[in-house]
Design an enzyme around this catalytic site. Structure first.
Site, PDB file in Angstrom:
ATOM      1  N   ILE A  35      -2.391  24.417  16.505  1.00  0.00           N
ATOM      2  CA  ILE A  35      -1.764  25.250  15.465  1.00  0.00           C
ATOM      3  C   ILE A  35      -2.749  25.646  14.363  1.00  0.00           C
ATOM      4  CG2 ILE A  35       0.569  24.408  15.898  1.00  0.00           C
ATOM      5  CD1 ILE A  35       0.235  22.676  13.336  1.00  0.00           C
ATOM      6  N   ASN A  92     -11.259  12.331  19.914  1.00  0.00           N
ATOM      7  CA  ASN A  92     -11.476  11.418  18.799  1.00  0.00           C
ATOM      8  C   ASN A  92     -10.662  10.145  19.047  1.00  0.00           C
ATOM      9  OD1 ASN A  92     -12.999  13.411  17.432  1.00  0.00           O
ATOM     10  ND2 ASN A  92     -11.124  14.332  16.671  1.00  0.00           N
ATOM     11  N   HIS A 105      -5.517  12.836  23.092  1.00  0.00           N
ATOM     12  CA  HIS A 105      -5.595  14.284  23.267  1.00  0.00           C
ATOM     13  C   HIS A 105      -7.053  14.685  23.259  1.00  0.00           C
ATOM     14  CE1 HIS A 105      -5.429  13.541  18.918  1.00  0.00           C
ATOM     15  NE2 HIS A 105      -6.023  14.716  18.719  1.00  0.00           N
ATOM     16  N   HIS A 107      -9.551  18.102  22.738  1.00  0.00           N
ATOM     17  CA  HIS A 107      -9.643  19.469  22.243  1.00  0.00           C
ATOM     18  C   HIS A 107     -10.585  20.212  23.181  1.00  0.00           C
ATOM     19  CE1 HIS A 107      -8.149  18.446  18.086  1.00  0.00           C
ATOM     20  NE2 HIS A 107      -8.551  17.243  18.495  1.00  0.00           N
TER      21      HIS A 107
END
Length: 122
Positions: A35, A92, A105, A107
């Site tokens: 987002i 991370n 997650h 990226h």
């Protein structure tokens, strides 16, 4: 290692409580647009299982989940067309790794030169 918090934003996305812009969904993974993108291509890929960070996933996920997740990352790169010019995949972990959401997650970032991987200090 932290216990999994099933009230984190990604758990809520997986339950359909928060909308997302899905790029890819598989049996064990979900990929959606960030987002607040940091690059022209910025897609998050998450496993559907309750894994806090990458080492938790690598040590505790099933072989099927690991293969599905890895292939989902590859498919996102293909769908987003970043393979030819390059991309960065970042995961991370925990406080020193500046993990903001306690659900694994990665990226997938691309669409421009991503610059140096880290800034050296000291």
């Amino acid at each position: 290692m932290r216990a999994y918090d099933d009230q984190n934003i990604f758990a809520k996305i997986l339950r359909g409580e928060i909308p997302n812009t899905t790029v890819l969904e598989t049996e064990h993974s979900l990929a959606f647009r960030d987002i607040a993108p940091a690059a022209p291509t910025h897609v998050l890929v998450i496993p559907k299982g309750p894994y806090v960070c990458f080492d938790d996933f690598a040590l505790n996920a099933t072989d099927e989940e690991i293969v599905d997740f890895t292939r989902a990352v590859g498919k996102v790169c293909e769908l987003e067309g970043v393979q030819d010019n390059g991309f960065r995949v970042i995961a991370n972990a925990m406080s020193d790794g500046v993990q903001e959401v306690p659900h694994l997650h990665v990226h997938v970032l691309g669409g421009r030169n991503m610059g140096p991987m880290v800034v050296r200090t000291g």
